[in-house]
Write a protein that holds these residues in place. Structure first.
Motif, PDB file in Angstrom:
ATOM      1  N   ALA A 159      83.541 104.841 160.558  1.00  0.00           N
ATOM      2  CA  ALA A 159      82.587 105.898 161.219  1.00  0.00           C
ATOM      3  C   ALA A 159      81.545 105.202 161.706  1.00  0.00           C
ATOM      4  CB  ALA A 159      82.082 106.715 159.799  1.00  0.00           C
ATOM      5  N   VAL A 160      81.186 105.798 162.940  1.00  0.00           N
ATOM      6  CA  VAL A 160      79.926 105.128 163.440  1.00  0.00           C
ATOM      7  C   VAL A 160      78.944 106.276 163.445  1.00  0.00           C
ATOM      8  CG1 VAL A 160      78.823 104.404 165.758  1.00  0.00           C
ATOM      9  CG2 VAL A 160      81.424 104.011 165.128  1.00  0.00           C
ATOM     10  N   ILE A 161      77.691 105.773 162.888  1.00  0.00           N
ATOM     11  CA  ILE A 161      76.464 106.884 162.606  1.00  0.00           C
ATOM     12  C   ILE A 161      75.493 106.464 163.844  1.00  0.00           C
ATOM     13  CG2 ILE A 161      74.498 107.297 161.141  1.00  0.00           C
ATOM     14  CD1 ILE A 161      77.598 107.505 159.888  1.00  0.00           C
ATOM     15  N   ALA A 162      75.720 107.372 164.656  1.00  0.00           N
ATOM     16  CA  ALA A 162      74.784 107.060 165.921  1.00  0.00           C
ATOM     17  C   ALA A 162      73.729 107.985 166.306  1.00  0.00           C
ATOM     18  CB  ALA A 162      75.569 107.083 167.158  1.00  0.00           C
ATOM     19  N   GLY A 163      73.087 108.885 165.391  1.00  0.00           N
ATOM     20  CA  GLY A 163      72.217 109.790 165.414  1.00  0.00           C
ATOM     21  C   GLY A 163      71.976 110.251 164.171  1.00  0.00           C
ATOM     22  N   PRO A 164      71.517 111.702 163.961  1.00  0.00           N
ATOM     23  CA  PRO A 164      71.248 112.171 162.430  1.00  0.00           C
ATOM     24  C   PRO A 164      72.494 112.442 161.982  1.00  0.00           C
ATOM     25  CG  PRO A 164      70.836 113.793 164.322  1.00  0.00           C
ATOM     26  CD  PRO A 164      71.229 112.458 164.899  1.00  0.00           C
ATOM     27  N   CYS A 165      72.540 112.156 160.458  1.00  0.00           N
ATOM     28  CA  CYS A 165      73.862 112.416 159.712  1.00  0.00           C
ATOM     29  C   CYS A 165      73.118 112.602 158.178  1.00  0.00           C
ATOM     30  CB  CYS A 165      74.673 111.137 159.597  1.00  0.00           C
ATOM     31  SG  CYS A 165      76.241 111.465 158.626  1.00  0.00           S
ATOM     32  N   ALA A 166      72.744 113.908 158.019  1.00  0.00           N
ATOM     33  CA  ALA A 166      72.253 114.229 156.821  1.00  0.00           C
ATOM     34  C   ALA A 166      72.903 115.334 155.803  1.00  0.00           C
ATOM     35  CB  ALA A 166      70.844 115.009 157.166  1.00  0.00           C
ATOM     36  N   GLY A 167      72.608 115.079 154.712  1.00  0.00           N
ATOM     37  CA  GLY A 167      73.138 116.261 153.557  1.00  0.00           C
ATOM     38  C   GLY A 167      74.530 115.909 153.359  1.00  0.00           C
ATOM     39  N   GLY A 168      75.440 117.237 153.639  1.00  0.00           N
ATOM     40  CA  GLY A 168      76.860 117.170 153.511  1.00  0.00           C
ATOM     41  C   GLY A 168      77.642 116.175 154.549  1.00  0.00           C
ATOM     42  N   ALA A 169      76.898 116.030 155.543  1.00  0.00           N
ATOM     43  CA  ALA A 169      77.422 115.420 156.730  1.00  0.00           C
ATOM     44  C   ALA A 169      77.671 114.177 156.313  1.00  0.00           C
ATOM     45  CB  ALA A 169      76.625 115.881 158.144  1.00  0.00           C
ATOM     46  N   ALA A 170      76.902 113.458 155.526  1.00  0.00           N
ATOM     47  CA  ALA A 170      76.861 112.222 155.208  1.00  0.00           C
ATOM     48  C   ALA A 170      78.192 111.787 154.598  1.00  0.00           C
ATOM     49  CB  ALA A 170      75.691 111.561 154.429  1.00  0.00           C
ATOM     50  N   TYR A 171      78.733 112.789 153.796  1.00  0.00           N
ATOM     51  CA  TYR A 171      79.903 112.426 152.909  1.00  0.00           C
ATOM     52  C   TYR A 171      81.379 112.106 153.464  1.00  0.00           C
ATOM     53  CZ  TYR A 171      77.054 113.280 149.044  1.00  0.00           C
ATOM     54  OH  TYR A 171      76.114 113.153 148.020  1.00  0.00           O
ATOM     55  N   SER A 172      81.217 112.499 154.845  1.00  0.00           N
ATOM     56  CA  SER A 172      82.811 112.175 155.562  1.00  0.00           C
ATOM     57  C   SER A 172      82.903 110.768 155.865  1.00  0.00           C
ATOM     58  CB  SER A 172      82.918 112.883 156.622  1.00  0.00           C
ATOM     59  OG  SER A 172      84.195 112.841 157.452  1.00  0.00           O
ATOM     60  N   PRO A 173      81.674 110.172 156.439  1.00  0.00           N
ATOM     61  CA  PRO A 173      81.371 108.548 156.808  1.00  0.00           C
ATOM     62  C   PRO A 173      81.727 107.892 155.105  1.00  0.00           C
ATOM     63  CG  PRO A 173      79.798 109.688 157.700  1.00  0.00           C
ATOM     64  CD  PRO A 173      80.452 110.825 156.948  1.00  0.00           C
ATOM     65  N   ALA A 174      81.026 108.511 154.112  1.00  0.00           N
ATOM     66  CA  ALA A 174      81.135 107.722 153.024  1.00  0.00           C
ATOM     67  C   ALA A 174      82.362 107.855 152.423  1.00  0.00           C
ATOM     68  CB  ALA A 174      80.165 108.544 151.866  1.00  0.00           C
ATOM     69  N   LEU A 175      83.362 108.808 152.569  1.00  0.00           N
ATOM     70  CA  LEU A 175      84.854 108.477 152.420  1.00  0.00           C
ATOM     71  C   LEU A 175      85.633 107.766 153.195  1.00  0.00           C
ATOM     72  CD1 LEU A 175      85.190 112.464 151.414  1.00  0.00           C
ATOM     73  CD2 LEU A 175      85.190 110.603 149.969  1.00  0.00           C
ATOM     74  N   MET A 176      85.031 107.330 154.369  1.00  0.00           N
ATOM     75  CA  MET A 176      85.580 106.417 155.230  1.00  0.00           C
ATOM     76  C   MET A 176      85.704 104.822 154.844  1.00  0.00           C
ATOM     77  SD  MET A 176      84.969 108.502 158.832  1.00  0.00           S
ATOM     78  CE  MET A 176      86.140 107.860 159.725  1.00  0.00           C
ATOM     79  N   ASP A 177      86.350 104.002 155.355  1.00  0.00           N
ATOM     80  CA  ASP A 177      86.498 102.484 155.060  1.00  0.00           C
ATOM     81  C   ASP A 177      85.313 101.807 155.400  1.00  0.00           C
ATOM     82  OD1 ASP A 177      89.125 102.877 153.839  1.00  0.00           O
ATOM     83  OD2 ASP A 177      89.961 103.075 155.933  1.00  0.00           O
ATOM     84  N   PHE A 178      84.784 102.104 156.760  1.00  0.00           N
ATOM     85  CA  PHE A 178      83.735 101.170 156.981  1.00  0.00           C
ATOM     86  C   PHE A 178      82.672 101.864 158.050  1.00  0.00           C
ATOM     87  CE2 PHE A 178      87.236  98.337 156.318  1.00  0.00           C
ATOM     88  CZ  PHE A 178      86.889  97.434 155.584  1.00  0.00           C
ATOM     89  N   LEU A 179      81.488 101.688 157.757  1.00  0.00           N
ATOM     90  CA  LEU A 179      80.599 102.355 158.437  1.00  0.00           C
ATOM     91  C   LEU A 179      79.481 101.733 159.291  1.00  0.00           C
ATOM     92  CD1 LEU A 179      81.237 104.061 155.611  1.00  0.00           C
ATOM     93  CD2 LEU A 179      78.969 105.312 156.044  1.00  0.00           C
ATOM     94  N   ILE A 180      79.491 101.696 160.483  1.00  0.00           N
ATOM     95  CA  ILE A 180      78.581 101.302 161.306  1.00  0.00           C
ATOM     96  C   ILE A 180      77.333 102.088 161.816  1.00  0.00           C
ATOM     97  CG2 ILE A 180      78.412 100.099 163.768  1.00  0.00           C
ATOM     98  CD1 ILE A 180      81.637  99.991 163.678  1.00  0.00           C
ATOM     99  N   MET A 181      76.234 101.431 161.852  1.00  0.00           N
ATOM    100  CA  MET A 181      75.035 102.554 161.875  1.00  0.00           C
ATOM    101  C   MET A 181      74.071 101.805 163.083  1.00  0.00           C
ATOM    102  SD  MET A 181      72.447 104.066 158.929  1.00  0.00           S
ATOM    103  CE  MET A 181      71.211 105.409 159.424  1.00  0.00           C
ATOM    104  N   THR A 182      73.639 102.629 164.198  1.00  0.00           N
ATOM    105  CA  THR A 182      72.786 102.003 165.185  1.00  0.00           C
ATOM    106  C   THR A 182      71.438 101.853 164.444  1.00  0.00           C
ATOM    107  OG1 THR A 182      72.316 104.070 165.823  1.00  0.00           O
ATOM    108  CG2 THR A 182      73.835 102.941 167.146  1.00  0.00           C
ATOM    109  N   ARG A 183      70.686 100.789 164.622  1.00  0.00           N
ATOM    110  CA  ARG A 183      69.432 100.284 164.116  1.00  0.00           C
ATOM    111  C   ARG A 183      68.354 101.409 164.157  1.00  0.00           C
ATOM    112  NH1 ARG A 183      67.917  95.674 161.938  1.00  0.00           N
ATOM    113  NH2 ARG A 183      69.832  94.454 163.130  1.00  0.00           N
ATOM    114  N   ASN A 184      68.246 101.906 165.376  1.00  0.00           N
ATOM    115  CA  ASN A 184      66.884 102.628 165.545  1.00  0.00           C
ATOM    116  C   ASN A 184      66.961 103.983 166.197  1.00  0.00           C
ATOM    117  OD1 ASN A 184      65.195  99.981 165.632  1.00  0.00           O
ATOM    118  ND2 ASN A 184      65.822  99.533 167.342  1.00  0.00           N
ATOM    119  N   THR A 185      68.218 104.373 166.191  1.00  0.00           N
ATOM    120  CA  THR A 185      68.451 105.675 166.684  1.00  0.00           C
ATOM    121  C   THR A 185      69.197 106.478 166.016  1.00  0.00           C
ATOM    122  OG1 THR A 185      70.457 104.742 168.089  1.00  0.00           O
ATOM    123  CG2 THR A 185      68.366 105.048 169.163  1.00  0.00           C
TER     124      THR A 185
END
Length: 517
Positions: free
Chosen positions: A164-190
Motif C-alpha cells: 500500500a502507498v499512502i499518497a494523500g488522505p487515508c482516514a477512518g475505515g479507509a485506513a484498514y485496507s492498507p493495514a491489512l496489506m503486507d507493507f505500507l509506504i507513506m509520503t512524508r509531507n503530502t
C-alpha cells in the motif's frame, strides 16, 4: 465494409473524458503541491505501454444529492495490470481529482475485482491510496464496499504480496485496507493516515493534539509502527515499491528472485573482524555487519524508524534472497521488547509465506525489563517470535554474534526452534544469563562470607564467564553447527543457503495455528 466512423469517434470521446480525470486545472494544483496525478503514479510504476486498464468507462452509482448527472471519471479510481520489473503486477490508484477519490460502490467493485484477478493470476497487488473516504451519499453501499475490499485483502494475504502507498488522505475505515496489506509506504509531507482526527478526539475525549502527532508519516512510522517506509514524495514512493518487488516472488507458489547464476564468492572478508569491538561490553552496530554480509552491500531495511532495537529487511547472500532479522545492540543494548517482538514476528511470517529464507543475527542480553513491559504484555508479545520462528518452514540460518542469553536466545531461532544451521563467532556468549546475574544466584553465599566480597565476586564472575559465556559448551553438545572466524561469515552463510534451497518440511494438517496476538 469498414466500421462506422461515428462509433470510433464516440469511443474516443468517452475514453478521452475518462482519461482526463478531474481535468488539467486540478492536475496542475496537485503538481504545485508536489503531488502527481493518479495516472502519473501508475505511469511511473509500470513499464511503458504495458498498463492494461480495467473499468475505464465505469459510471458511478450515486443517486440523489445532486449526484445523478454529475460525472466522476472512472468513479474515482484507476485499476488494471501492467509489467513492473519484468513481471505482471495489479495496481489501483485512487484519483483525488475525481470527487476527492471518494469510495462509492462501483469504485469498491473495481478494486475488489482487481484483487480477485490478482489472486487468480498470481501477481502482487499495489494500492495507491489518496481518497477523502467513503462517499456518504451512497451510505451503506459505500460501507459494504469497504467490507468487500477488506475481505479480499485477507483472502490475498499469504497468496500474493500486497503493498500500500499512502499518497494523500487515508482516514477512518479507509485506513484498514492498507493495514491489512503486507507493507505500507507513506509520503512524508503530502499524506496522513488516522482513524479519528484532532477535532473528533478533542470533542470526544477533551484531548488536544495535532495532525502531526497522530496522522503524519513520522508518527505512523516511529510511534505506532503502522507504516514501514517513509517516502520523500510520490516518485520516491514508487521507487521504494520497485525496490521491494525486486526481492519478492509474484506469489506463494514461486521462489524469490534469487541470482543463482552469479559467481559464488567464498573468499574471507578480513574487514568483518575490524567491526567487532575488543570487549562485548562495547555495543556493536549490527548494520555494518549486515552490509558486509549481503551482496554488494544492498540491504533494504523494513520498519527502519520503529523498534530500532530490532533490524529487519531483505538482501541477497551469494545470490540467495534472504529476510534478515537482527538484534541491534546500538539501541536499547539489543534487548527484545514488545515492539521489537511484533516487528520481528510479522516480518518472519511474511518471509515464510513467500518462501524467503531467514538469516538471524543474534546479539541480545535478554528481554527488556520494566514494569511497563510486564504490564504491556511482554510475555504475550515475546511469544510471537517463538511462534513465528517455530511455525516457519523456510530455510533458517542463525549466526550468534555475541550475547545470547536465556529466553532471548531462544527467541532468536536457535536449533531447538528449528534453525537448520547455527553458526557462532568466538565472541558468542551463549548462556542462561550474564555472569553478573549468575554470580548473584550461584555464589551469593560464598560472596557474603568472603573476607573481601568484591574481590570474591570478581573471581567468580571471571570463572563463570570463562566456563559458560562462550560458544564452546553449545558446540560440544551439538547445539550449534560450528564456531567460525567472523571473516568466514559471508562465505559460510552463502554455502549454507545454497545447500538449503531444496529444503522441504511438512507440518501436521490444521487450518492454522493460534499465534498469541
Amino acid at each position: 465494409m469498414a466500421i462506422a466512423k461515428e462509433l470510433l469517434e464516440e469511443l474516443e470521446k468517452r475514453r478521452a473524458t475518462a482519461l482526463a480525470g478531474g481535468g488539467p486545472e486540478k492536475a496542475e494544483k496537485r503538481h504545485q503541491k508536489g503531488q502527481l496525478t493518479a495516472r502519473e503514479r501508475l505511469d511511473l510504476l509500470f513499464m511503458p505501454e504495458t498498463f492494461q486498464e480495467f473499468g475505464l468507462l465505469v459510471r458511478h452509482a450515486t443517486r440523489g444529492f445532486g449526484m445523478d448527472d454529475k460525472d466522476i471519471p472512472c468513479d474515482g479510481v484507476i485499476t488494471g495490470v501492467g509489467y513492473c520489473g519484468g513481471k505482471p503486477v495489479a495496481a489501483y490508484s485512487q484519483d483525488f481529482t475525481a470527487s476527492g477519490g471518494s469510495l462509492g460502490s462501483r469504485h469498491a467493485l473495481k478494486i475488489a475485482q482487481l484483487q480477485e484477478f490478482a489472486v487468480k493470476a498470481g501477481m502482487p497487488i499495489i494500492g495507491i491510496n489518496d481518497s477523502g473516504g467513503a462517499r456518504i451519499q451512497e451510505a451503506t453501499d459505500a460501507l459494504n464496499g469497504y467490507g468487500d475490499i477488506f475481505y479480499r485483502n485477507v483472502l490475498a494475504s499469504g497468496v500474493v504480496p500486497q503493498i500500500a502507498v499512502i499518497a494523500g488522505p487515508c482516514a477512518g475505515g479507509a485506513a484498514y485496507s492498507p493495514a491489512l496489506m503486507d507493507f505500507l509506504i507513506m509520503t512524508r509531507n503530502t499524506a496522513n493516515m488516522f482513524i479519528t482526527g484532532p477535532e473528533v478526539i478533542k470533542a470526544v475525549t477533551g484531548q488536544v493534539c495535532t495532525m502531526a502527532e497522530i496522522g503524519s508519516a513520522q508518527a505512523n512510522a516511529s510511534v505506532s509502527g503502522n507504516i514501514h517506509f517513509i517516502a520523500e514524495d510520490d516518485r520516491d514512493a514508487i521507487a521504494i515499491t520497485h525496490k521491494i518487488l525486486s526481492f519478492l516472488p509474484s506469489n506463494n507458489m514461486e521462489e524469490p528472485p534469487h541470482h543463482l547464476t552469479d559467481e559464488l564468492v567464498l573468499a574471507d572478508d578480513p574487514e568483518m573482524n575490524e567491526l567487532i569491538p575488543e570487549t562485548n561490553r562495547v555495543p556493536l552496530d549490527v548494520k555494518p555487519v549486515i552490509t558486509r554480509l549481503v551482496d554488494g552491500g544492498d540491504f533494504l531495511e523494513v520498519h527502519k524508524e520503529f523498534a530500532k532495537n530490532m533490524v529487519v529487511g531483505w538482501g541477497r547472500v551469494g545470490g540467495v534472497v534472504v529476510g534478515i532479522i537482527a538484534n541491534q545492540p546500538a539501541f536499547k543494548a539489543g534487548c527484545i521488547d514488545i515492539d521489537a517482538s511484533d516487528k520481528g514476528a510479522r516480518f518472519i511470517r511474511f518471509c515464510n509465506a513467500f518462501n524467503i529464507p531467514l538469516l538471524n543475527l543474534v546479539d541480545t542480553p535478554g528481554y527488556l525489563p520494566g514494569v511497563a513491559q510486564e504490564r504491556g504484555g511482554i510475555i504475550r508479545h515475546g511469544a510471537k517470535l517463538l511462534f513465528a520462528y517455530s511455525a516457519s518452514t523456510v530455510p533458517k540460518v542463525t549466526l550468534v554474534l555475541r550475547k545470547a542469553y536465556g529466553g532471548s536466545y531462544l527467541a532468536m531461532c536457535p536449533g531447538s526452534l528449528g534453525a537448520d544451521i547455527v553458526f557462532a563467532w568466538p565472541t558468542a556468549e551463549i548462556a542462561v544469563m550474564g555472569a553478573d546475574g549468575a554470580a548473584n544466584i550461584l555464589y551469593s553465599k560464598e560472596i557474603k562470607e568472603a573476607k573481601d566480597p568484591a574481590k570474591k565476586r570478581a573471581e567468580v564472575v571471571a570463572a563463570y564467564s570463562k566456563e559458560f559465556q562462550n560458544p564452546y559448551q553449545a558446540a560440544g553438545k551439538v547445539q550449534i553447527t560450528d564456531v567460525i572466524d567472523p571473516a568466514r561469515s559471508r562465505a559460510s552463510i552463502a554455502l549454507a543457503l545454497r545447500t538449503l534451497l531444496s529444503k522441504r518440511e511438512t507440518r501436521p494438517p490444521k487450518k492454522h495455528g493460534n499465534i498469541p496476538l
